[in-house]
Design a protein around this motif. Sequence first.
Motif, short mmCIF file in Angstrom:
data_model
loop_
_atom_site.label_atom_id
_atom_site.label_comp_id
_atom_site.label_asym_id
_atom_site.label_seq_id
_atom_site.Cartn_x
_atom_site.Cartn_y
_atom_site.Cartn_z
N LYS A 47 -3.96 -26.93 28.40
CA LYS A 47 -4.60 -27.19 29.69
C LYS A 47 -4.55 -25.99 30.62
O LYS A 47 -5.50 -25.70 31.35
N GLU A 48 -3.41 -25.27 30.59
CA GLU A 48 -3.22 -24.13 31.47
C GLU A 48 -3.78 -22.83 30.88
O GLU A 48 -3.60 -21.75 31.46
N ASN A 49 -4.45 -22.91 29.72
CA ASN A 49 -5.02 -21.73 29.05
C ASN A 49 -3.96 -20.67 28.75
O ASN A 49 -4.18 -19.47 28.96
N ALA A 50 -2.81 -21.11 28.26
CA ALA A 50 -1.79 -20.16 27.84
C ALA A 50 -2.30 -19.33 26.67
O ALA A 50 -2.94 -19.86 25.76
N VAL A 51 -2.00 -18.04 26.69
CA VAL A 51 -2.42 -17.17 25.58
C VAL A 51 -1.42 -17.22 24.44
O VAL A 51 -1.71 -16.77 23.33
N ALA A 52 -0.22 -17.77 24.68
CA ALA A 52 0.79 -17.89 23.63
C ALA A 52 1.92 -18.79 24.13
O ALA A 52 2.13 -18.94 25.33
N VAL A 53 2.63 -19.39 23.19
CA VAL A 53 3.93 -20.00 23.45
C VAL A 53 4.95 -19.00 22.92
O VAL A 53 4.89 -18.58 21.77
N VAL A 54 5.90 -18.61 23.76
CA VAL A 54 6.75 -17.45 23.47
C VAL A 54 8.23 -17.83 23.56
O VAL A 54 8.66 -18.46 24.53
N GLY A 55 9.02 -17.42 22.56
CA GLY A 55 10.47 -17.55 22.61
C GLY A 55 10.96 -18.95 22.87
O GLY A 55 11.74 -19.18 23.80
#
Length: 435
Positions: free
Chosen positions: A117-125
């Motif tokens: 929904k938030e247009n994250a470019v990646a999920v990190v760590g």
Amino acid sequence: MTGRRRTSSTLLPGFARTAGKRALTAAALTACASLAAGCGVVPGVTGGSGDDTITVMTWAPEDTSATNKPGMPAFALAYARWINERGGLGGHRLKVLTCNDHNDGIAAARCARRAVKENAVAVVGSYSQHADSFFPVLEGAGIPYIGGYGITTKEFTSPLSYPVNGGQPALLAGLGSALAEHCGPVTLVRPDTIAGDQLPTLLDAGLKEGGHAPSGDQRAPEDATEYGGHADRALDAATADPARAGCVVPVLGDRTGTFMDSFRRAREGHPAVRTATVLGSVDQTTVNATGGASSPYEGSYVTSWYPVATDRLWEPMKKVVQEKAFGDNRIDTADAGVQTTWIAYTVLKEIVESLDDGEVSADAVTRALDDGLKVSTGGLTPPLRWSFQDKLASVGLPRLVNTDVTLQVIRDGKLVSARKGFLDTAGTLRGVPVS
């Protein structure tokens, strides 16, 4: 055994991501409107316009009765404050969303949907045992998962997963190789979960390579408040061979300390029985809290993905914490989750800086990684590059690109290196096909 508690669903193969381009827009970069879903954002970072802001998410379980990793999202927020003060990532401001997966599949999927929904470019760590819940959501939206903790098999099979360490497979295989030389009977005490079911095979692969008999497998609840019965049974197994004292290997995450409280009492009169475990189940803080040199962990072997916490290679990470964590006691620089998060954000930084055209989207990040970008982590791991034709693809772990571990030992109450450099577990893992 009746009433087995399962905390994750069956591990399934990954499926291909969608190829649609997801460039950042101003509307997609609004701040997290509510903390009710367990999400947060970096204070003072409210987004931007066009390509000015990059949004990512870091999630982990907090305030649960099982394993908790609050330092991972807390460090991610500190990192964002630190990197933004230095001009951001490749000139882009970094916005970090955080989410609590509550050690629950429904909550993990909710975190993933928030990232979409938030247009994250990646999920990190991030850390989650519920890969079957969150990966389908990320894969459907084409969002890469960079630097997960390596707790599930799916992290080493999904085409959108980019792990920075060898996860439980490398740690257990490396530990088995080390214990084969030093132990009589070996007993593994591990969670009675789907993720836990993978552990005996991995430990036994290392033991077998060293010419040792397989370990005894003891299942235990991952959220118990005491382990007296399990400790007694483990000790009985460890003393079964009068000619050679055995080793007990508790791998229970946050509950390893609870087990050791019980085991300390059970071991009275049997000082030759040793313990061994993996980083994540014990660290320097744990040793300090349980008596230092008189701790029940004294003499234990511990495998880790990374150098010891006192190594100078960690100084840049410690500088971030000193400058921007503001005394946040959730962040322990000796914690493997915090260390993994630092390495994952190091990878993200190199990816963004490699994008010549300036576009930063989930698609652009994934394309850079899939095109063979080699990433340096400053010596904390070997150079990282992900390929589906890598050395462990034949045994069902195509994304496991870093098979190195370090062997450490608790000596005089300090976690120190037991041998120089890294131990490569690739040869051992080739004999362990994923079920």
